[in-house]
Design a protein around this motif. Structure first.
Motif, short mmCIF file in Angstrom:
data_model
loop_
_atom_site.label_atom_id
_atom_site.label_comp_id
_atom_site.label_asym_id
_atom_site.label_seq_id
_atom_site.Cartn_x
_atom_site.Cartn_y
_atom_site.Cartn_z
N HIS A 3 -5.90 -19.06 -2.92
CA HIS A 3 -5.05 -18.54 -1.86
C HIS A 3 -4.35 -17.27 -2.32
O HIS A 3 -3.88 -17.17 -3.45
CB HIS A 3 -4.00 -19.59 -1.47
N THR A 4 -4.27 -16.30 -1.43
CA THR A 4 -3.57 -15.07 -1.76
C THR A 4 -2.09 -15.26 -1.44
O THR A 4 -1.70 -16.18 -0.74
CB THR A 4 -4.11 -13.91 -0.90
N SER A 5 -1.28 -14.37 -2.00
CA SER A 5 0.15 -14.43 -1.70
C SER A 5 0.51 -13.42 -0.62
O SER A 5 1.68 -13.24 -0.30
CB SER A 5 0.95 -14.14 -2.98
N ALA A 6 -0.52 -12.75 -0.06
CA ALA A 6 -0.28 -11.75 0.97
C ALA A 6 0.23 -12.42 2.25
O ALA A 6 -0.10 -13.57 2.54
CB ALA A 6 -1.54 -10.96 1.26
N VAL A 7 1.02 -11.69 3.00
CA VAL A 7 1.54 -12.17 4.27
C VAL A 7 0.76 -11.50 5.41
O VAL A 7 0.68 -10.28 5.47
CB VAL A 7 3.05 -11.86 4.41
N ALA A 8 0.16 -12.30 6.26
CA ALA A 8 -0.62 -11.77 7.38
C ALA A 8 0.26 -11.39 8.56
O ALA A 8 0.06 -10.37 9.22
CB ALA A 8 -1.68 -12.77 7.82
#
Length: 245
Positions: A3-8
């Motif tokens: 899982h990425t830590s980016a916010v969509a």
């Protein structure tokens, strides 16, 4: 999958009011949340909790009265209609409960419509993968009235997937389907995340459907009240009883 830590999608202090005076309804009351990229997030809550309003505001289909929405690196709040339409076409896919297919178009034409509207080239190999994965290979030249409800919803899912949007919003996508067809659609949304790395946000009242997501956010009275990571259907059902009190 890592899982990425980016916010969509990021929403901050969202306010939405319909009507005025004593008749005013406030489905969103300073609601803030972050949706992680490349994960499957479900949104649940009692009737009137603000689920559908939140979905439409996050997707740019409705404007909040206060607060902000950021999709990727673009703030939707304050965009004029032309720029908002462009963002929706380029970054957002939407799966409606009522399918919203164009009756005069074939399944293939419906699937390719967002790419045509964007005037972008179509990745035919990816379209082929999605169509085969959805079991639509033999249905591409059929019009919606020639398809079952489950097949129409699969076309709607394919339409949302093939243009590779940053975020796919699904509003009660299994609501009009029987159990088998509903399970099929949930498998496809799961695959969109696990196989294609897309971000899916699904509003549902069904604890079993929400249990297919990576996380579920619970709303009550226009506010975010809890976030559950990988909950079971039983945990979600119990949580819904709790927030409904």
């Amino acid at each position: 999958m890592t899982h990425t830590s980016a916010v969509a999608v990021k929403a901050t202090d969202l306010i939405k009011t319909y009507g005025t005076g004593d008749a005013a309804v406030r489905p969103l009351k300073r609601l803030s949340l972050e949706i992680p990229a490349a994960r499957f997030t479900a949104v649940m809550g009692p009737s009137g909790s603000g689920k559908s309003t939140l979905m439409h505001v996050l997707a740019g289909l409705d404007a909040p009265d206060g607060g902000s929405v950021i999709v990727g690196d673009v703030e939707l709040t304050g965009l004029d209609d032309r720029r908002l339409t462009r963002v929706r076409r380029e970054r957002i896919g939407f799966i409606f409960q009522a399918y919203n297919l164009v009756p005069s178009m074939t399944a293939e034409e419906n699937i390719l419509l967002p790419s045509r509207l964007r005037r972008t080239s179509v990745d035919r190999s990816f379209v082929g993968v999605v169509v085969e994965r959805l079991g639509l290979t033999g249905r591409l030249h059929h019009r919606p009235f020639e398809l079952s409800g489950g097949q129409q919803q699969r076309v709607a899912v394919a339409r949302a997937l093939v243009s590779r949007p940053d975020v796919i919003f699904a509003d009660e996508p299994t609501g009009n389907l029987d159990q088998a067809a509903g399970a099929e659609v949930l498998d496809l949304l799961r695959a969109a995340v696990d196989e294609f790395g897309q971000t899916v946000i699904m509003v549902t009242h069904d604890a079993g459907a929400a249990a297919r997501a990576d996380r579920t956010v619970l709303l009550a009275d226009g506010r975010l009240v809890d976030t559950l990571e990988a909950p079971t259907a039983e945990q979600l059902a119990a949580a819904m009883i709790e927030v409904g009190r």
